[in-house]
Design an enzyme around this catalytic site. Structure first.
Site, PDB file in Angstrom:
ATOM      1  N   THR A 153      11.728  16.012 -20.588  1.00 12.65           N
ATOM      2  CA  THR A 153      10.985  15.756 -21.929  1.00 12.65           C
ATOM      3  C   THR A 153       9.812  14.971 -21.989  1.00 12.65           C
ATOM      4  O   THR A 153       9.972  13.750 -21.575  1.00 12.65           O
ATOM      5  CB  THR A 153      11.660  15.699 -23.165  1.00 12.65           C
ATOM      6  N   GLY A 192      17.449   8.988 -20.398  1.00 11.30           N
ATOM      7  CA  GLY A 192      18.491   7.975 -21.043  1.00 11.30           C
ATOM      8  C   GLY A 192      19.356   6.819 -20.192  1.00 11.30           C
ATOM      9  O   GLY A 192      20.486   6.748 -20.060  1.00 11.30           O
ATOM     10  N   GLU A 424      18.491  19.873 -25.511  1.00  6.40           N
ATOM     11  CA  GLU A 424      18.831  20.868 -24.810  1.00  6.40           C
ATOM     12  C   GLU A 424      18.486  22.294 -25.623  1.00  6.40           C
ATOM     13  O   GLU A 424      19.059  23.286 -25.296  1.00  6.40           O
ATOM     14  CB  GLU A 424      20.329  20.785 -24.517  1.00  6.40           C
TER      15      GLU A 424
END
Lengths: 658, 658
Positions: A153, A192, A424
């Site tokens: 993303t 992350g 997701e």
């Protein structure tokens, strides 16, 4: 009531439970062996109880302190887990158990710093890295001597991956890829951890291994701009970051090459089957469905125990105050959430089994059911996360003001489960994906063979299919199947009319998209209820009678609940009558009354230990008020009788000096 | 795009708006004068822009730092407000404007430390203190030289106030009350400041002024145990506390004695009319309805502007990516929320006007409409907070991952609005209160005169009333009225049957309570839609034609949206046909298309300045990505390239040394 005592109401509730709670726990875990394995993992974890669960609760810390504290706890937990991990820890089943068990439940209310390494980096790496790459990195990744993330993303793009802007340009002269972020919106946003994948130029999206930080100093490597994206509604222990590349060079062999390849001279070799790549994506969605079950299991455990302990109001003048679980409006919120949790548990198992069956077929070159698997994973991910959020929030609200306290763990649990409605694949987009498959199926219904999960479309649309509404679970399932079929066929008709009147295919799709989403949802409801009913009916055959009876009640409650929730659909598309509806309502009230005495037993069976439940309202002993006060007293604001702000700000203000 | 530039898509959206945004702003504020007053308050506030809005954002601070920072900001803001406050600041209208304007919107994402002083302490004090008490305390309270709270809820009791455990025992010897907390569960929980009321013994609940802290040192006074209750889902700038009393003595004259009294010798003198006390309670619920509008106005401003700026996916291959506001599924989430905000605005005004009319009657000794006012305030509080939460959360989810960032201000806005579903009466309990009034009304429908808001029950139940479904707004309103009437009558019948078969009145009530809640909700839907329709139709007469056209579209969208949301009710209880439903769906899609071009104009009209909107996604200039990055860079974790936790925890772990 002293420490160690159990609340009297909870003792009474447990005494009147009609079934064997341990029998249900074994069933939920997947067998006695699994329960023992889980309890062994918990035992090992609790050897470091104080380090993991002591100290000032995270909610009182600053954002930075929270991060540091969760990193401290994560390395303790993962060091312990390394010890209990089996030899065959590359096996996906084992992975899922680990993730959806202790790790899924999490040591923190706010996610885990290593979550993405396990849930995203590892599965993608395993499915896309070639043998040599696996040899080079897999062992290190499993050992956490490198920790990976998944950076897809970007600030400007999520859903539409073809629109990603980051470029990877191959330079044959040096046999390197040059990764570059040409714009602000091309910055990767949400990763992350600390490694990442990116996009190849011209040939679409591909994955690359990029070292982000120096292994020794942890400094970002040259050309890499990396940071964290700031505070989120939840998941703050997951240090989501941003990353940008200023012409960063990586060796050619860092492109994951199991499927597509770039040769030394720059020749691009297409994947023999680009569809195999879907496997990892579906796997992640399977994990999300299991996560939904876990979040909801926490919420129902908290809300049910609290509702048994909390007494409020008299039904009749002069009586003692009633347990709030005795109010039918409370049962409406709590018991349906319990049924929802069991329903989703059975569906998660079904999805997992289906995934394994079809994934095997894929690897054997059989792609017949790929579309179905994709459509199924899309809608089950959407419905499980939507329902889990909805039920969790109903449970939170059912706990009144105390449910608003972070120490109840209900607000953080909602924050985690609602996040999964977005990541997701946004749920609206996913239901549209399912609808696309359904419309395609419908258009070919007389010409192509139907895969199992859409077989019903043929059954209920066969000319001469006779259907009369029945208030049974089977009747409700058939009702939902008819609703789904009629919505799908109506969408096809609407699309056709619009296209015939000159609208483009795409505009027609957009115009009816609300109804497409609704069709996708109805299809999924039919599947979820029938899976719950059929798989539970099978399972009940090997259960003791008292347990089987309660499971049967849960299945029926769930079916009736959704029938009443989607009454508009049923009244519009099936032959249900007004009299049937009145009977359904009364049956619903009757089922609540029947299940009520077993409510505490049902949530006890999830066997979530206090350390993982982390809730002042939900602990096994029901010491609700004592724990609320104990948690409040941990507030650093309570460490001193007067806060400095009184002298600095409030006093001069009150004295009119400001 | 440089700083100061406006996003091109927003410029385009604003250019194509068909109505005069300023005209709508005046209407929303209640007239040009009110707009100018508001802007003057904002101008004054912005003279301290840096002190109020600069520095590290609250979300990065620890719980204690947040409290200290919001106290710092609150005294700055309230000092400024003292300056702009009119002489007649005891007037409730002025209060509401202040509270629901700048203060309601709040300087912090997380509530205001002085909120409860203004919203609870002051109104209760003004309605319950006698003249002498007002002389003694009112001026000091208005000046904030004392700051009050309202401490009713206890750890063990909220809804059921008769169950409160704190005692106030009068001692005629010293002419004092002795306040005492006999148990842990009698601790007051949730009070948000530093003074409190409590309960008298024997004669039910009464209110007392209790000084909690020393005015000079702020130390808790002897016998008082006070602290804060810990971190909540939101409202963390409101320093909610707990308080317990160990035989604390206060003078007799500290009991608020406007209504009931205790004489020097201990004689209890009953209130001449105990019902007058409802006024303050209703006032607070009126404020809550206005708050719902304000929270939702923030959420729709953020979501609409972001949806105009965000581009994602192509509808057709080769086209540029589309603004996500062009997707009908997005319009379904955003435009209905806009309509919902306008609908609730009109209903808040209606409730405020009704409150004033009936409150005047009450003070003249006319209690005829008290039951109606209570029932109306209950259900409007319940529906406005439920809808505002639901629409806010839909808006947040419609902003995808970025809507999960706290910097978007959507998660904090949801946390604030969902809190109001619980405080001042749990929504389920409130709808049951409304249902109780409705059942009473129904039972007397042929014998007692009907008050205005239930007049329709007579109309639609009159024998011979001929009703044929119509897809118009009026038709939908009539439909909801019929649904409400039929649900009420069905509940009465069900109750009767159960009681006839031997069930007690109370058990029968509990058994059908899900349906009672549903009846209360349907009644309120009928009122909300018809108020929106009727009051907006009146207002439209003095609007310019382009604005009136858009307002008419919003009313219709709102009616159709709820008709489709409650289709089960309509299909069960009215004569709506399948063909009508198909037309309604198509009309709904058509209305979305018509309103779409004015979406940005509609939210611009709320005129929420960036400093109060506090959203990276919603600022007027639409610099979405720049602001997301700017906010991220304020994270203290981004102040250093490598966090210390790497060296302390992560590195040894990655090297296998743990």
């Amino acid at each position: 009531m002293g420490i160690g005592d159990i609340n009297k109401d909870l003792i009474r509730e447990r005494a009147k439970c009609t079934f064997n709670v341990t029998e249900l726990t074994y069933f939920l875990d997947g067998g006695k062996d699994k329960t023992l394995e889980r309890k062994e993992r918990e035992r090992v974890m609790l050897t470091k109880r104080e380090e993991l669960f002591g100290g000032t609760p995270d909610e009182y810390l600053s954002h930075k302190e929270k991060y540091e504290n969760s990193m401290r706890k994560a390395v303790i937990l993962f060091s312990l887990l390394r010890k209990v991990q089996k030899e065959n820890n590359t096996d996906l089943t084992n992975y899922r158990n680990l993730l959806s068990g202790v790790l899924g439940a999490s040591i923190s209310q706010d996610g885990s710093p290593f979550g993405l390494h396990y849930i995203m980096f590892m599965p993608v790496f395993m499915s896309q890295a070639d043998e040599e790459q696996q040899k080079k990195w897999l062992h290190r990744a499993l050992n956490c001597s490198i920790i990976g993330s998944y950076a897809q993303t970007e600030l400007g793009h999520g859903t539409f991956i073809r629109g990603l802007e980051t470029t990877a340009t191959y330079d044959p002269a040096t046999q390197e890829f040059v990764l570059h972020s040409p714009t602000l919106t091309s910055y990767k946003w949400w990763p992350g951890g600390s490694q990442l994948y990116s996009k190849g130029e011209c040939h679409g999206i591909h994955s690359f291994i990029v070292q982000v930080r120096d292994e020794d100093t942890h400094m970002p490597l040259p050309g890499i701009k990396v940071g964290e994206i700031g505070v989120k509604m939840g998941l703050n222990a997951v240090n989501n970051g941003f990353i940008g590349f200023d012409n960063v060079r990586i060796p050619r062999t860092n492109m994951l090459m199991k499927h597509a390849k770039v040769l030394e001279d720059g020749t691009y070799v297409k994947s023999k089957n680009s569809k195999l790549i879907y496997g990892a994506m579906v796997f992640v969605r399977v994990v999300i469905v299991f996560d939904s079950v876990n979040y909801l299991a926490k919420a129902i455990t908290v809300a049910t125990r609290y509702s048994a302990v909390r007494r409020q109001s008299q039904l009749k003048e002069g009586e003692p105050e009633r347990q709030i679980l005795d109010y039918v409006t409370q049962q409406d919120k709590i018991l349906t959430a319990i049924a929802g949790c069991f329903a989703m548990k059975m569906n998660a198992r079904m999805l997992w089994d289906t995934f394994n069956v079809i994934n095997d077929q894929l690897h054997k070159g059989n792609f017949e059911r790929l579309g179905e698997l994709h459509a199924l994973a899309c809608c089950l991910k959407a419905i499980s996360t939507t329902d889990s959020s909805m039920f969790t929030e109903r449970c939170r609200l059912a706990c009144g003001g105390h449910g608003y306290m972070v120490s109840s763990n209900l607000p953080p649990t909602y924050a985690l489960t609602t996040a999964s409605c977005t990541y997701e694949g946004d749920n609206t987009v996913l239901l549209l994906q399912t609808a696309r498959f359904l419309l395609k199926t419908w258009r070919q219904i007389d010409t192509a063979p139907l895969t199992p999960t859409v077989q019903y479309l043929k059954t209920v649309s066969t000319p001469g299919y006779s259907y009369k509404w029945e208030n049974s679970v089977e009747g409700i399932i058939r009702g939902f199947q008819i609703v789904s079929m009629k919505k799908i066929s109506s969408c096809v008709d609407l699309m056709t009319t619009k296209i015939m009147s000159g609208m483009s295919q795409e505009d027609a799709w957009n115009t009816v998209s609300i109804q497409l989403v609704s069709a996708g949802e109805s299809h999924c409801r039919a599947i979820v209820i029938s899976t719950f009913h059929e798989d539970m009916s099978k399972a009940m055959r090997s259960m003791s009678e008292p347990l089987a009876e309660v499971m049967g009640q849960l299945v029926e409650l769930y079916a009736v609940f959704w029938a009443l929730e989607r009454l508009g659909d049923l009244l519009e598309f099936t032959s249900i009558s007004g009299a049937d509806v009145v009977k359904l309502r009364s049956r619903y009230e009757e089922l609540l009354r029947k299940i009520r005495p077993n409510a505490v037993g049902l949530v006890d069976a999830f066997d979530i230990i206090d350390e993982l439940l982390q809730s002042s309202l939900g602990a096994y002993d029901g010491r609700v008020y004592e724990r609320l006060m104990e948690e409040a007293l941990k507030s650093p604001l309570n460490a001193e009788p007067v806060n400095q702000s009184f002298h600095k700000y409030l006093k001069p203000f009150m004295q009119g000096k400001l």
